[in-house]
Design a protein around this motif. Structure first.
Motif, PDB file in Angstrom:
ATOM      1  N   LEU A   1      92.243  74.505-100.738  1.00 16.85           N
ATOM      2  CA  LEU A   1      91.163  75.090 -99.942  1.00 16.85           C
ATOM      3  C   LEU A   1      91.379  74.834 -98.459  1.00 16.85           C
ATOM      4  CD1 LEU A   1      88.170  76.054 -99.316  1.00 16.85           C
ATOM      5  CD2 LEU A   1      87.519  73.687 -99.734  1.00 16.85           C
ATOM      6  N   ARG A   2      91.755  73.587 -98.151  1.00 12.73           N
ATOM      7  CA  ARG A   2      91.852  73.208 -96.740  1.00 12.73           C
ATOM      8  C   ARG A   2      93.051  73.835 -96.049  1.00 12.73           C
ATOM      9  NH1 ARG A   2      90.112  67.284 -98.485  1.00 12.73           N
ATOM     10  NH2 ARG A   2      87.857  67.576 -98.385  1.00 12.73           N
ATOM     11  N   ARG A   3      94.012  74.294 -96.844  1.00 13.28           N
ATOM     12  CA  ARG A   3      95.108  75.035 -96.237  1.00 13.28           C
ATOM     13  C   ARG A   3      94.598  76.377 -95.717  1.00 13.28           C
ATOM     14  NH1 ARG A   3      99.519  74.671-100.876  1.00 13.28           N
ATOM     15  NH2 ARG A   3      98.347  72.908-101.691  1.00 13.28           N
ATOM     16  N   ASP A   4      93.601  76.903 -96.404  1.00 16.13           N
ATOM     17  CA  ASP A   4      93.065  78.218 -96.019  1.00 16.13           C
ATOM     18  C   ASP A   4      92.016  78.111 -94.927  1.00 16.13           C
ATOM     19  OD1 ASP A   4      94.654  79.464 -97.782  1.00 16.13           O
ATOM     20  OD2 ASP A   4      93.156  79.622 -99.377  1.00 16.13           O
ATOM     21  N   VAL A   5      91.406  76.930 -94.805  1.00 15.32           N
ATOM     22  CA  VAL A   5      90.310  76.759 -93.859  1.00 15.32           C
ATOM     23  C   VAL A   5      90.721  75.736 -92.812  1.00 15.32           C
ATOM     24  CG1 VAL A   5      87.878  76.219 -93.601  1.00 15.32           C
ATOM     25  CG2 VAL A   5      88.708  77.206 -95.745  1.00 15.32           C
ATOM     26  N   GLY A   6      91.020  76.193 -91.613  1.00 19.10           N
ATOM     27  CA  GLY A   6      91.400  75.256 -90.560  1.00 19.10           C
ATOM     28  C   GLY A   6      90.167  74.753 -89.841  1.00 19.10           C
TER      29      GLY A   6
ATOM     30  N   LEU B   1      92.184  84.500 -80.053  1.00 18.85           N
ATOM     31  CA  LEU B   1      92.164  84.487 -81.515  1.00 18.85           C
ATOM     32  C   LEU B   1      91.123  85.466 -82.039  1.00 18.85           C
ATOM     33  CD1 LEU B   1      92.463  80.649 -82.177  1.00 18.85           C
ATOM     34  CD2 LEU B   1      94.210  82.389 -82.530  1.00 18.85           C
ATOM     35  N   ALA B   2      89.980  85.523 -81.353  1.00 21.88           N
ATOM     36  CA  ALA B   2      88.925  86.448 -81.764  1.00 21.88           C
ATOM     37  C   ALA B   2      89.419  87.886 -81.663  1.00 21.88           C
ATOM     38  CB  ALA B   2      87.689  86.233 -80.900  1.00 21.88           C
ATOM     39  N   HIS B   3      90.124  88.190 -80.572  1.00 25.25           N
ATOM     40  CA  HIS B   3      90.642  89.554 -80.396  1.00 25.25           C
ATOM     41  C   HIS B   3      91.673  89.895 -81.451  1.00 25.25           C
ATOM     42  CE1 HIS B   3      88.375  90.536 -76.962  1.00 25.25           C
ATOM     43  NE2 HIS B   3      88.914  89.640 -76.163  1.00 25.25           N
ATOM     44  N   GLU B   4      92.443  88.873 -81.870  1.00 29.94           N
ATOM     45  CA  GLU B   4      93.462  89.128 -82.889  1.00 29.94           C
ATOM     46  C   GLU B   4      92.854  89.295 -84.271  1.00 29.94           C
ATOM     47  OE1 GLU B   4      96.373  86.062 -82.577  1.00 29.94           O
ATOM     48  OE2 GLU B   4      96.780  86.578 -80.491  1.00 29.94           O
ATOM     49  N   GLY B   5      91.553  89.001 -84.385  1.00 34.20           N
ATOM     50  CA  GLY B   5      90.869  89.264 -85.644  1.00 34.20           C
ATOM     51  C   GLY B   5      90.787  88.087 -86.592  1.00 34.20           C
ATOM     52  N   LEU B   6      90.980  86.868 -86.088  1.00 36.47           N
ATOM     53  CA  LEU B   6      90.850  85.697 -86.952  1.00 36.47           C
ATOM     54  C   LEU B   6      89.371  85.442 -87.234  1.00 36.47           C
ATOM     55  CD1 LEU B   6      92.296  83.298 -88.308  1.00 36.47           C
ATOM     56  CD2 LEU B   6      91.981  82.028 -86.179  1.00 36.47           C
ATOM     57  N   THR B   7      89.058  85.217 -88.504  1.00 36.92           N
ATOM     58  CA  THR B   7      87.683  84.907 -88.872  1.00 36.92           C
ATOM     59  C   THR B   7      87.367  83.494 -88.388  1.00 36.92           C
ATOM     60  OG1 THR B   7      88.104  86.181 -90.854  1.00 36.92           O
ATOM     61  CG2 THR B   7      86.042  84.944 -90.775  1.00 36.92           C
ATOM     62  N   MET B   8      86.269  83.357 -87.662  1.00 32.81           N
ATOM     63  CA  MET B   8      85.960  82.033 -87.118  1.00 32.81           C
ATOM     64  C   MET B   8      84.479  81.717 -87.228  1.00 32.81           C
ATOM     65  SD  MET B   8      88.270  81.468 -83.718  1.00 32.81           S
ATOM     66  CE  MET B   8      88.107  83.068 -82.991  1.00 32.81           C
ATOM     67  N   MET B   9      84.200  80.424 -87.439  1.00 36.50           N
ATOM     68  CA  MET B   9      82.836  79.933 -87.304  1.00 36.50           C
ATOM     69  C   MET B   9      82.896  78.854 -86.250  1.00 36.50           C
ATOM     70  SD  MET B   9      81.303  79.454 -91.115  1.00 36.50           S
ATOM     71  CE  MET B   9      79.685  78.890 -90.621  1.00 36.50           C
TER      72      MET B   9
ATOM     73  N   LEU C   1      96.284  76.144 -86.565  1.00 37.25           N
ATOM     74  CA  LEU C   1      96.834  77.497 -86.748  1.00 37.25           C
ATOM     75  C   LEU C   1      98.156  77.479 -87.509  1.00 37.25           C
ATOM     76  CD1 LEU C   1      96.180  79.167 -83.279  1.00 37.25           C
ATOM     77  CD2 LEU C   1      95.070  79.698 -85.460  1.00 37.25           C
ATOM     78  N   ALA C   2      98.899  76.377 -87.382  1.00 39.16           N
ATOM     79  CA  ALA C   2     100.223  76.309 -87.989  1.00 39.16           C
ATOM     80  C   ALA C   2     100.159  76.463 -89.504  1.00 39.16           C
ATOM     81  CB  ALA C   2     100.910  74.992 -87.626  1.00 39.16           C
ATOM     82  N   MET C   3      99.002  76.166 -90.101  1.00 41.45           N
ATOM     83  CA  MET C   3      98.854  76.339 -91.547  1.00 41.45           C
ATOM     84  C   MET C   3      98.432  77.766 -91.902  1.00 41.45           C
ATOM     85  SD  MET C   3      99.813  73.688 -93.069  1.00 41.45           S
ATOM     86  CE  MET C   3      99.159  73.730 -94.729  1.00 41.45           C
ATOM     87  N   GLU C   4      98.351  78.629 -90.896  1.00 38.66           N
ATOM     88  CA  GLU C   4      97.927  80.008 -91.095  1.00 38.66           C
ATOM     89  C   GLU C   4      96.651  80.110 -91.912  1.00 38.66           C
ATOM     90  OE1 GLU C   4     101.398  81.774 -92.790  1.00 38.66           O
ATOM     91  OE2 GLU C   4     102.360  81.989 -90.841  1.00 38.66           O
ATOM     92  N   PRO C   5      95.582  79.518 -91.409  1.00 43.11           N
ATOM     93  CA  PRO C   5      94.327  79.537 -92.158  1.00 43.11           C
ATOM     94  C   PRO C   5      93.713  80.931 -92.131  1.00 43.11           C
ATOM     95  CG  PRO C   5      93.953  78.619 -89.988  1.00 43.11           C
ATOM     96  CD  PRO C   5      95.424  78.859 -90.093  1.00 43.11           C
ATOM     97  N   ARG C   6      92.875  81.189 -93.136  1.00 39.05           N
ATOM     98  CA  ARG C   6      92.193  82.481 -93.170  1.00 39.05           C
ATOM     99  C   ARG C   6      90.852  82.403 -92.444  1.00 39.05           C
ATOM    100  NH1 ARG C   6      92.242  84.707 -99.035  1.00 39.05           N
ATOM    101  NH2 ARG C   6      91.906  82.546 -99.605  1.00 39.05           N
ATOM    102  N   VAL C   7      90.337  81.179 -92.319  1.00 39.65           N
ATOM    103  CA  VAL C   7      89.119  80.947 -91.543  1.00 39.65           C
ATOM    104  C   VAL C   7      89.366  79.763 -90.636  1.00 39.65           C
ATOM    105  CG1 VAL C   7      86.619  80.719 -91.637  1.00 39.65           C
ATOM    106  CG2 VAL C   7      87.879  81.347 -93.692  1.00 39.65           C
TER     107      VAL C   7
END
Lengths: 367, 247
Positions: free
Chosen positions: B77-82, B184-192, B153-159
């Motif tokens: 899970l944590r690989r996907d969520v940075g 990052l926002a412009h590139e379309g990364l999902t962020m909270m 970012l190096a783990m290429e997270p999805r969020v």
């Protein structure tokens, strides 16, 4: 609300400028201490020369020691000069300059006192060692006999080698076993509870039992456990005994180090997807080890000198050899020789760790 | 189904209930800003999403998979969520490069060379390429935070979860870090992101949530929250922010 109503000048009147502090009392104290130091050292030098039957070496050493004790007179004389200057400047109304002279004079007097007290201590120690030497039974005769040193040295040195390698092997084993215990003690969750408790009991027991008892138990006990074990050399069993004892202490040192790492480090590592053991191995342990090097070395020095305890198990290390020579010569000087050996190997270790700590700090700050 | 779904999450520390039933949905490529006073539960909510804190009740789904409760592969899970923290939390005993490549090598199974090449590209992109061999203690707060972002970012997270990442920075260093988030926002990364930078929140977010005492008091578009807040508590909070010169 204006600030003028909060602070008024009549509440905080301007203070009178402070006068220079006195110099004379400190100078007098420095003179007295210096004179006492010189007198005692002259006495000690004479005793030393008598003890060595007016030998050349002892005469030179005595002269050098007396000359060294003259050193405190130098700052003391300077403080007298500064005291006079202070009085003159004060008369001229140069308050600030007078305060500076006074400060200089006081510091010089304190430096003089420091060295004088040091020479008093050294002279007193020398006098204590040399006391009763006229009757041939003082400390100097019993513990510092150079002929006893010469006779025992050739056997003492190889014997001390045993202390060194026993300590080295035990230290390496302690580093590994202690870390294992510390990690066991910090295992998480309900599944970790049994191992956690074993580690706690182990540390409690082995810190409570005197090292000398553990040595008895292991060196004389293990060979009774199975016939094959009688072939193990007592020295190796001694290494085992010291390892078991010191691992308990070192585990506590490691644990303190691990717990001192801020939880945010664990959070950062876990959030990157590292498992519990990966986090321990790559993030927590490396940082903890760096932090605990000084206390760890303290335990290592302690372990190093506890190798002398192996003498009770008839292992021919330095102390046992020294006591054998003591019985032979009716003189305790070989024991003092063993003490010198321990001192000589301890000092470089302390400096080495200082070096490691400094290097680590500068590496991180310098990038 | 939405990409990230938080439904009725409760979280207590002892008797202190920090989250009192929070529900929120985040779509792919969305940037969600959590605003609110200190102690309102912003950080705790973020930490629940990647399970640094375990929820007491409620569920969180990422991409249709439930990530709360027992049996979840947390390391996966944590690989996907940075996540990036307020206090950077770089590893002080490792160089910048080692900080960034640690997880890709150990967890992602990438070869050391590959990881370093990729890390270098990322570090260059945030202007930290020349500091690859430096240790964190020798970097400024802004530099450390940029490295921390790259490390995540190096783990290429999805969020990406950003937990008040500029709160500990000197004011003049905030801009550099926010610029990266903007990109990052412009590139379309999902962020909270939990933040006190209201101007920035207004600019980048597609959704703003105002948290108050462990619950989402109001949420809507940035424009709606900042221009026409409906709830009285939101209005009070924003007026205090304006008074302190932060908006």
């Amino acid at each position: 609300m204006s600030s003028s109503s909060l602070i008024r000048s009549d509440v905080q009147p301007s203070p009178a400028p402070s006068p220079p502090q006195p110099v004379l009392p400190l100078t007098v104290a420095a003179v007295v201490a210096s004179v006492i130091g010189i007198a005692l050292m002259v006495l000690a030098a004479v005793e030393l020369r008598n003890f060595n039957h007016h030998g050349v070496v002892s005469t030179i050493i005595g002269v050098v020691l007396v000359l060294l004790t003259l050193y405190p007179l130098w700052p003391t004389l300077r403080s007298i000069g500064a005291g006079r200057e202070r009085a003159r400047l004060l008369q001229d109304g140069k308050l600030v300059a007078a305060r500076r002279s006074a400060a200089r004079g006081r510091e010089d007097a304190q430096i003089g006192m420091g060295y004088a007290v040091a020479s008093v201590v050294v002279a007193l120690l020398l006098l204590m060692v040399l006391a009763n030497s006229a009757h041939g039974n003082g400390i100097a005769h019993t513990f510092f006999s150079s002929s006893a040193w010469r006779q025992s040295f050739s056997q003492m040195l190889p014997a001390f080698w045993i202390n060194i390698w026993v300590a080295l092997i035990a230290q390496v084993l302690v580093l590994i076993f202690g870390l294992l215990l510390a990690v066991m003690r910090m295992l998480p969750g309900r599944a970790g509870a049994p191992l956690r408790r074993i580690a706690i009991v182990y540390c409690d027991v082995f810190r409570a039992v005197p090292a000398i008892v553990v040595i008895y138990l292991i060196v004389f006990g293990v060979p009774l456990a199975a016939p094959g074990l009688t072939k193990i050399s007592p020295t190796l069993l001694g290494v085992l005994a010291l390892t078991l004892t010191y691992s308990a202490y070192v585990a506590e040192v490691y644990r303190a180090g691990l717990q001192s790492i801020h939880p945010s480090q664990t959070a950062a590592a876990r959030s990157l997807g590292l498992s519990y053991f990966q986090t321990l191995r790559t993030v927590l342990v490396p940082q903890a080890v760096r932090r605990v090097i000084p206390p760890l070395l303290n335990d290592f020095i302690s372990l190093q000198k506890d190798t002398a305890l192996l003498s009770i198990a008839a292992i021919g290390e330095a102390l046992l050899t020294a006591t054998i020579w003591q019985a032979k010569l009716f003189n305790l000087s070989p024991v003092t020789l063993a003490a010198f050996f321990f001192i000589i190997i301890t000092i470089p270790q302390a400096r080495f760790v200082d070096y490691l700590i400094n290097r680590d700090a500068s590496k991180r700050a310098g990038g | 189904m939405s990409f990230l779904e938080i439904s009725d999450v409760h979280k207590s520390f002892g008797h202190n209930e920090v989250l009192k039933g929070v529900s929120l949905t985040v779509e792919r490529h969305e940037v969600v800003c959590l605003i609110g006073a200190s102690g309102s539960g912003k950080s705790t909510l973020l930490r629940c999403v990647n399970q640094l804190e375990q929820v007491n009740s409620g569920e969180i789904h990422i991409d249709g998979d439930t990530v709360t409760g027992a049996g979840v592969d947390l390391n996966r899970l944590r690989r996907d969520v940075g996540i990036v923290f307020q206090s950077y939390n770089l590893f002080p005993h490792m160089s910048v490069m080692d900080n960034v490549t640690l997880a890709p090598i150990r967890v992602g199974g990438v070869s050391k060379r590959e990881a370093q090449e990729k890390a270098m590209v990322l570090l260059e992109s945030v202007g930290m390429g020349i500091k690859a061999k430096a240790f964190p203690d020798s970097l400024s707060g802004g530099q450390q935070q940029r490295v921390a972002i790259v490390r995540a970012l190096a783990m290429e997270p999805r969020v990406m979860l950003l937990d008040e990442i500029t709160a500990a920075l000197d004011p003049e260093l905030v801009g550099d870090v926010l610029e990266i988030v903007r990109e990052l926002a412009h590139e379309g990364l999902t962020m909270m992101l939990a933040t006190h930078e209201m101007g920035f929140a207004k600019e980048v977010s597609s959704q703003v949530c105002f948290l108050d005492q462990g619950a989402i008091c109001e949420h809507g578009s940035a424009q709606q929250i900042f221009e026409e807040p409906r709830e009285e508590r939101t209005q009070q909070f924003l007026s205090r922010v304006v008074k302190s010169g932060r908006l």
